[in-house]
Design a protein around this motif. Sequence first.
Motif, short mmCIF file in Angstrom:
data_model
loop_
_atom_site.label_atom_id
_atom_site.label_comp_id
_atom_site.label_asym_id
_atom_site.label_seq_id
_atom_site.Cartn_x
_atom_site.Cartn_y
_atom_site.Cartn_z
N LEU A 114 0.82 -1.20 0.00
CA LEU A 114 0.00 0.00 0.00
C LEU A 114 0.86 1.26 0.00
CD1 LEU A 114 -2.90 1.21 0.20
CD2 LEU A 114 -2.46 1.37 2.65
N LEU A 115 1.84 1.32 0.88
CA LEU A 115 2.70 2.51 0.95
C LEU A 115 3.49 2.70 -0.34
CD1 LEU A 115 3.91 2.29 4.65
CD2 LEU A 115 2.35 3.98 3.67
N SER A 116 3.95 1.63 -0.91
CA SER A 116 4.70 1.72 -2.16
C SER A 116 3.80 2.21 -3.30
CB SER A 116 5.31 0.36 -2.50
OG SER A 116 6.06 0.45 -3.68
N ALA A 117 2.57 1.70 -3.35
CA ALA A 117 1.64 2.13 -4.40
C ALA A 117 1.29 3.61 -4.24
CB ALA A 117 0.37 1.28 -4.35
N ALA A 118 1.21 4.07 -2.99
CA ALA A 118 0.81 5.46 -2.75
C ALA A 118 1.97 6.44 -2.88
CB ALA A 118 0.18 5.59 -1.37
N TRP A 119 3.13 6.07 -2.35
CA TRP A 119 4.23 7.03 -2.24
C TRP A 119 5.47 6.67 -3.03
CZ3 TRP A 119 1.82 10.94 -0.47
CH2 TRP A 119 0.82 10.81 0.48
N GLY A 120 5.52 5.49 -3.60
CA GLY A 120 6.70 5.07 -4.35
C GLY A 120 7.52 4.06 -3.57
N SER A 121 8.70 3.78 -4.06
CA SER A 121 9.53 2.76 -3.42
C SER A 121 9.89 3.15 -2.00
CB SER A 121 10.79 2.52 -4.25
OG SER A 121 11.56 3.70 -4.29
N MET A 122 10.26 2.17 -1.20
CA MET A 122 10.49 2.36 0.22
C MET A 122 11.42 3.52 0.52
SD MET A 122 11.82 -0.30 3.12
CE MET A 122 10.78 -1.59 2.56
N ASP A 123 12.42 3.73 -0.27
CA ASP A 123 13.38 4.80 0.00
C ASP A 123 12.75 6.18 -0.16
OD1 ASP A 123 13.20 4.38 -2.76
OD2 ASP A 123 15.19 5.18 -3.11
N ARG A 124 11.55 6.23 -0.75
CA ARG A 124 10.90 7.53 -0.96
C ARG A 124 9.81 7.84 0.05
NH1 ARG A 124 8.55 8.10 -6.48
NH2 ARG A 124 8.08 10.13 -5.62
N TYR A 125 9.17 6.83 0.68
CA TYR A 125 8.03 7.22 1.47
C TYR A 125 8.31 7.58 2.91
CZ TYR A 125 7.15 2.16 2.32
OH TYR A 125 7.22 0.85 2.61
N HIS A 126 8.93 6.80 3.71
CA HIS A 126 9.19 7.18 5.11
C HIS A 126 10.58 6.68 5.50
CE1 HIS A 126 5.22 8.64 6.00
NE2 HIS A 126 4.70 7.55 5.54
N LEU A 127 11.50 7.59 5.62
CA LEU A 127 12.86 7.20 6.00
C LEU A 127 12.88 6.48 7.33
CD1 LEU A 127 14.91 10.33 4.90
CD2 LEU A 127 14.68 8.13 3.73
N SER A 128 11.96 6.82 8.23
CA SER A 128 11.91 6.15 9.53
C SER A 128 11.66 4.66 9.37
CB SER A 128 10.83 6.77 10.41
OG SER A 128 9.55 6.59 9.83
N TRP A 129 10.95 4.27 8.31
CA TRP A 129 10.64 2.85 8.12
C TRP A 129 11.90 2.03 7.83
CZ3 TRP A 129 8.36 -1.10 9.46
CH2 TRP A 129 8.24 -2.22 8.69
N LEU A 130 12.93 2.66 7.35
CA LEU A 130 14.17 1.92 7.05
C LEU A 130 14.77 1.28 8.29
CD1 LEU A 130 15.82 4.39 4.52
CD2 LEU A 130 14.53 2.31 4.02
N MET A 131 14.46 1.82 9.46
CA MET A 131 15.01 1.26 10.71
C MET A 131 14.06 0.29 11.40
SD MET A 131 18.01 2.28 10.74
CE MET A 131 18.47 1.61 12.32
N VAL A 132 12.85 0.13 10.92
CA VAL A 132 11.91 -0.78 11.55
C VAL A 132 12.44 -2.20 11.48
CG1 VAL A 132 9.59 -1.79 11.36
CG2 VAL A 132 9.92 0.67 11.15
N GLY A 133 12.37 -2.87 12.59
CA GLY A 133 12.84 -4.25 12.67
C GLY A 133 14.33 -4.37 12.88
N ARG A 134 15.03 -3.25 12.96
CA ARG A 134 16.48 -3.26 13.16
C ARG A 134 16.78 -2.99 14.63
NH1 ARG A 134 15.98 -4.07 8.30
NH2 ARG A 134 17.00 -3.13 6.55
N SER A 135 16.06 -3.68 15.48
CA SER A 135 16.21 -3.46 16.91
C SER A 135 17.20 -4.47 17.50
CB SER A 135 14.84 -3.59 17.59
OG SER A 135 14.35 -4.91 17.40
N ASP A 136 17.06 -4.72 18.76
CA ASP A 136 17.93 -5.69 19.43
C ASP A 136 17.39 -7.10 19.31
OD1 ASP A 136 19.62 -3.66 20.27
OD2 ASP A 136 18.43 -3.27 22.06
#
Length: 108
Positions: A39-61
């Motif tokens: 959904l986000l990709s269809a609305a805003w484009g590829s991941m690198d374009r829509y929410h930079l914060s999402w790039l860190m999701v799941g990169r926890s401990d």
Amino acid sequence: MKRSQLVSDTRRLIAEGERLQIAPSIAALRVWLKLSDELLSAAWGSMDRYHLSWLMVGRSDAVRGRRMSEEEQQAYVRDVASQKTAALRMSLKAIEEQNMPFLGEDPA
């Protein structure tokens, strides 16, 4: 995609993210991540374009190199669902409050 459909789909995914935080499931998380990414990709484009914060999701401990315990897995699902739900809320704000145009938007 019409704005109303994007709003509806985003709200549905936010509700599912909230549900995942209450009742974590790794299998449900995987499906939800796929649907929300699409959904986000269809609305805003590829991941690198829509929410930079999402790039860190799941990169926890999160545990690496061994199977997570049930408790660790639940904590991981809650953490990822919380972060991705926040990204979906930002998207909804951009659509509803800021009236931002999105990719493939159908007028009306």
